[in-house]
Structure formats: C-alpha cells, structure tokens
Scaffold this motif. Structure first.
Motif, short mmCIF file in Angstrom:
data_model
loop_
_atom_site.label_atom_id
_atom_site.label_comp_id
_atom_site.label_asym_id
_atom_site.label_seq_id
_atom_site.Cartn_x
_atom_site.Cartn_y
_atom_site.Cartn_z
N ASP A 46 13.91 36.46 8.68
CA ASP A 46 15.33 36.39 8.28
C ASP A 46 15.71 35.02 7.74
OD1 ASP A 46 15.60 38.97 9.11
OD2 ASP A 46 16.30 38.45 11.13
N VAL A 47 14.99 33.97 8.20
CA VAL A 47 15.32 32.61 7.80
C VAL A 47 14.14 31.99 7.07
CG1 VAL A 47 16.06 30.34 8.60
CG2 VAL A 47 16.83 32.40 9.81
N ASN A 48 14.43 31.31 5.97
CA ASN A 48 13.38 30.61 5.24
C ASN A 48 12.78 29.54 6.15
OD1 ASN A 48 11.82 29.03 3.50
ND2 ASN A 48 13.24 29.32 1.78
N PRO A 49 11.43 29.60 6.38
CA PRO A 49 10.81 28.63 7.30
C PRO A 49 10.99 27.18 6.85
CG PRO A 49 9.15 29.86 6.07
CD PRO A 49 10.45 30.53 5.82
N LEU A 50 11.21 26.93 5.53
CA LEU A 50 11.38 25.57 5.04
C LEU A 50 12.71 24.98 5.50
CD1 LEU A 50 10.01 25.98 1.40
CD2 LEU A 50 8.81 25.10 3.41
N ARG A 51 13.64 25.84 5.88
CA ARG A 51 14.96 25.38 6.32
C ARG A 51 15.04 25.16 7.83
NH1 ARG A 51 19.04 29.32 2.81
NH2 ARG A 51 18.30 28.67 0.72
N LEU A 52 13.96 25.49 8.53
CA LEU A 52 13.95 25.34 9.98
C LEU A 52 13.56 23.92 10.37
CD1 LEU A 52 12.13 28.65 11.02
CD2 LEU A 52 14.58 28.18 11.15
N SER A 53 14.08 23.49 11.51
CA SER A 53 13.65 22.21 12.05
C SER A 53 12.22 22.34 12.55
CB SER A 53 14.57 21.78 13.20
OG SER A 53 14.46 22.71 14.28
N GLN A 54 11.56 21.20 12.77
CA GLN A 54 10.18 21.22 13.24
C GLN A 54 10.07 21.94 14.58
OE1 GLN A 54 8.68 17.22 13.29
NE2 GLN A 54 8.50 17.10 11.04
N GLU A 55 11.04 21.72 15.45
CA GLU A 55 11.02 22.35 16.77
C GLU A 55 11.15 23.87 16.65
OE1 GLU A 55 13.54 22.41 20.98
OE2 GLU A 55 14.17 21.11 19.33
N MET A 56 12.10 24.32 15.81
CA MET A 56 12.31 25.76 15.63
C MET A 56 11.14 26.41 14.91
SD MET A 56 15.02 26.55 17.19
CE MET A 56 15.05 28.25 16.62
N LEU A 57 10.55 25.66 13.96
CA LEU A 57 9.39 26.20 13.25
C LEU A 57 8.21 26.36 14.19
CD1 LEU A 57 8.11 27.11 10.59
CD2 LEU A 57 7.50 24.70 10.13
N ALA A 58 8.01 25.38 15.07
CA ALA A 58 6.92 25.46 16.04
C ALA A 58 7.12 26.65 16.98
CB ALA A 58 6.82 24.17 16.83
N ILE A 59 8.38 26.81 17.45
CA ILE A 59 8.68 27.94 18.33
C ILE A 59 8.43 29.26 17.61
CG2 ILE A 59 10.56 29.16 19.50
CD1 ILE A 59 11.75 26.43 20.19
N LYS A 60 8.84 29.34 16.34
CA LYS A 60 8.67 30.58 15.56
C LYS A 60 7.19 30.89 15.35
CE LYS A 60 10.62 32.97 11.57
NZ LYS A 60 11.34 33.93 12.41
N VAL A 61 6.39 29.85 15.08
CA VAL A 61 4.95 30.05 14.86
C VAL A 61 4.30 30.55 16.13
CG1 VAL A 61 2.76 28.90 14.41
CG2 VAL A 61 4.74 28.39 12.98
N ILE A 62 4.57 29.87 17.26
CA ILE A 62 3.97 30.25 18.54
C ILE A 62 4.41 31.66 18.94
CG2 ILE A 62 3.87 29.74 21.01
CD1 ILE A 62 4.15 26.77 20.22
N LYS A 63 5.70 31.94 18.76
CA LYS A 63 6.24 33.25 19.12
C LYS A 63 5.61 34.35 18.25
CE LYS A 63 10.34 34.28 17.71
NZ LYS A 63 11.80 34.30 17.52
N SER A 64 5.51 34.11 16.97
CA SER A 64 4.94 35.10 16.05
C SER A 64 3.46 35.33 16.34
CB SER A 64 5.13 34.67 14.59
OG SER A 64 6.49 34.57 14.28
N LEU A 65 2.74 34.22 16.61
CA LEU A 65 1.31 34.34 16.90
C LEU A 65 1.10 35.13 18.19
CD1 LEU A 65 -1.55 33.65 16.03
CD2 LEU A 65 -1.37 31.51 17.30
N PHE A 66 1.92 34.85 19.19
CA PHE A 66 1.84 35.58 20.46
C PHE A 66 2.18 37.06 20.24
CE2 PHE A 66 4.07 37.18 24.27
CZ PHE A 66 3.03 37.08 25.18
N PHE A 67 3.20 37.31 19.44
CA PHE A 67 3.62 38.66 19.09
C PHE A 67 2.46 39.42 18.43
CE2 PHE A 67 5.55 41.49 15.91
CZ PHE A 67 6.43 42.23 16.69
#
Length: 363
Positions: A46-67
């Motif tokens: 839903d959100v362009n990853p380039l617009r995310l902060s480093q912390e939110m991007l890291a959370i999104k990556v870890i969450k997606s990988l776990f998913f």
C-alpha cells in the motif's frame, strides 16, 4: 488423550514426507523464491517502500519475510502430505480438491493470526482490524496460490513423465514377450517335435493329422493376432491354451495332464496375453514327463487370482533356466496393474499366482 493420539498420527504421516523433501529437488526454489516473493510484496504494498523510514522499512521487510516463510513452508508441508495421501496421476483431482479446501480454511485461520501480529507492530498508516484482515487474506491467497501452482505443476508433470516412461516400458516388455514367444514357437526343437508327430500321424490317422495342422495354425495365428495388446479376456487365452496343450499332448499322451478349474463365465476376466502359455511351457520344459512320472498342471481361479501350478520333478540335465520368461511376466503385471505376482516353490510343487484383471478396470 484421544486428541494427542490423533495429533501424533498426523505428525507421523506428515513428517516422513517432509523429511524427504530433498527428493523434490526444490532447493533453488527456496533460495530464490522466498526473497523474490518478499520483495514483490514490499514493492507492491500500500505504501511506496522509498517513502518509509529506515525503521518502518526494516519492520516491513522482517514482517514480510516472516509472512512468506510461514506461508511457504506450511503450504509446502500440506502439499507433501497430500502427495503422500494421493500420490498417483489419477489422484490429481482429489489431491488438488482437498488441498484447496484445507488451503482456504488455513488462510482464514492464519489470516487472523497475521492480522493480530500486524496490528501489534508499529504501522506507517494505521488501519482497522477488518481492513487489515482483508489485506492479509488477499496477500495470502496470492502467495499460497502461487506456491501451490508451482509445486503442483512440477509434481503433475513429473508424474506425467513417469507414466509415459512406464507406458513405453510396458510396450517394450510386451514386445520382448512377443519376440521370446515367437522365437520359442518357431525354434527348430519345437518344429522338429511337431513335424515328427505329424509325420507319424499322416499314415496312421489322417483325420488327426488334419486337426493337428489346424491346431498348429491356430497357435501361430493367435501369436500374430494379439501382438501389442496389453490384456485379453481369459476365454480367448484359454482357447489358445487348449490348442497349445493339444500339440504337446500328442507327444506326451496321457503323461501330460492339464486340469482347468475355472468359472463358467470368463468374458469378464482378463489376463496379460501369453502368460498362461508361458507358465505351461515352462512346466513342460523343465520337468520330467514319463509313464512313471506324469506331469499334472492345474490352472484354477480362486478369489482374485489365477494360479498355474504343477507337481515338481525337475530335469537334472539338458535344460538351462534363465528365468527370462518368468521375470517378464512379473514385470509386465507390476507395470500394468501395480499388483505383485506370487511365486511359490515347495518340495513337491511349483506355482505362480497372477492377479486377475477385470473387464471394468481401465488399463
């Protein structure tokens, strides 16, 4: 206690298949597939990853990988279980149907868990639980559908290739059987015995000589007529066997006894061509037949098998056995029916039990 036993049984069914996962040769699918799918989920979120902060991007990556990891592995284990439960090409519709049913239930339940996890983590754009749940379901269906399609297609085509290979192998076995049979029938030894018997009959019993020639012709006609067929009805095989036995009984007279214990209706029962003839021929070839030691061959149907047995009185010299014909019969029944041929040898008897094939079986 009952629940724990049921769980233990389920684990025992799934775990062996899962442990043997290397047989699927999907190492590179794991290595490449999961990171690629993770990046796709992040890139098309839903959100362009380039617009995310480093912390939110890291959370999104870890969450997606776990998913992806959880869904991929759990769906893969489900597929392995279904493959163990419904392993054959003919079971494809059952395997896919049950997989999809369990798949849907799993997505609905797992979706709640992942939604709860997502709602517990920091979010760039907070959503309501049900909207987040809907988003998780959409991604789950997309991801699991992709993984299922990859594994099911790979497995289906492997089964198809295997079935084609076995079909070709069966044709080869049948061809070998035909060649061996034809070679045996036209061997100089067989023709020599047949012609000698015919020569002695012509002056003494011309009418019997004519019948002998007809029977000999029927044997060759049968060999040529049923070349390439996988199965024939038992009545046709018996008619051929009657002609074949007649030729040998002219030579051995009352010293060769063949007993048939078959049901009245034979049209609905089928056998692989020439198997009964081969077994009778082997019995005649490898056993002593004389006034003092007559050979008795019994062909009977009992339950779901047809058995050819004979009293054992092996020749001590002059005949070498390669077991080629017997191995050919075993291989052809295994390839065509998937059922074993039982060979039993005792001090006094040798018997071979062949699985009966019924007319309604699709072979």
């Amino acid at each position: 206690m009952f629940v724990s036993q049921r769980c233990a049984k389920l684990i025992n069914l799934i775990l062996p298949a899962y442990i043997g996962k290397t047989a699927m040769n999907d190492k590179w699918i794991h290595i490449i597939g999961m990171p690629v799918v993770t990046m796709i989920l992040i890139a098309f979120g839903d959100v362009n990853p380039l617009r995310l902060s480093q912390e939110m991007l890291a959370i999104k990556v870890i969450k997606s990988l776990f998913f992806v990891l959880c869904y991929w592995e759990s769906n893969r284990m489900l597929f392995m279980y279904m493959r163990t439960r419904y392993p054959d090409l003919g079971d494809t519709s059952k395997r896919v149907t049950w997989h999809l049913l369990v798949f849907v239930v799993y997505v609905v339940i797992a979706g709640f868990v992942f939604t709860y996890i997502n709602m517990s983590l920091p979010q760039n754009k907070p959503e309501s639980f049900w909207r987040e749940y809907r988003d998780v379901l959409e991604k789950s269906l997309l991801l699991l559908g992709l993984v299922t399609a990859v594994y099911e297609c790979a497995y289906y085509f492997r089964l198809y290739e295997k079935s084609q290979f076995e079909s070709e192998r069966l044709k080869k076995e049948a061809l070998i059987s035909q060649v061996e049979l034809l070679k045996d029938q036209i061997s100089p030894h067989f023709l020599f015995n047949s012609l000698n018997a015919l020569i002695s009959m012509v002056p003494e019993d011309p009418q019997l000589a004519v019948i002998f020639i007809q029977k000999l012709s029927n044997v060759y006609r049968h060999v040529l007529s049923y070349n390439g067929k996988n199965v024939i009805d038992l009545q046709t095989e018996k008619d051929f066997l009657d002609d074949f036995i007649f030729l040998h009984q002219i030579r051995f007279s009352a010293n060769l006894i063949v007993e048939f214990k078959l049901p009245d209706q034979l049209d609905q029962l089928k056998v692989i061509p020439f198997t009964l003839q081969m077994l009778v021929e082997n019995a005649i070839k490898h056993n002593i037949i004389s006034n003092r030691k007559p050979l008795t061959i019994c062909i009977r149907v009992h339950k779901k098998v047809i058995t050819v047995s004979n009293n054992l009185q092996k020749k001590t010299s002059g005949v070498e056995s390669t077991n080629t014909g017997l191995k050919n019969i075993v291989n052809r029944y295994e390839l065509l029916t998937g059922k074993p041929v039982h060979i039993t040898t005792t001090a006094n008897e040798f018997s071979v039990a062949l699985p009966l094939i019924y007319a309604n079986e699709d072979l």
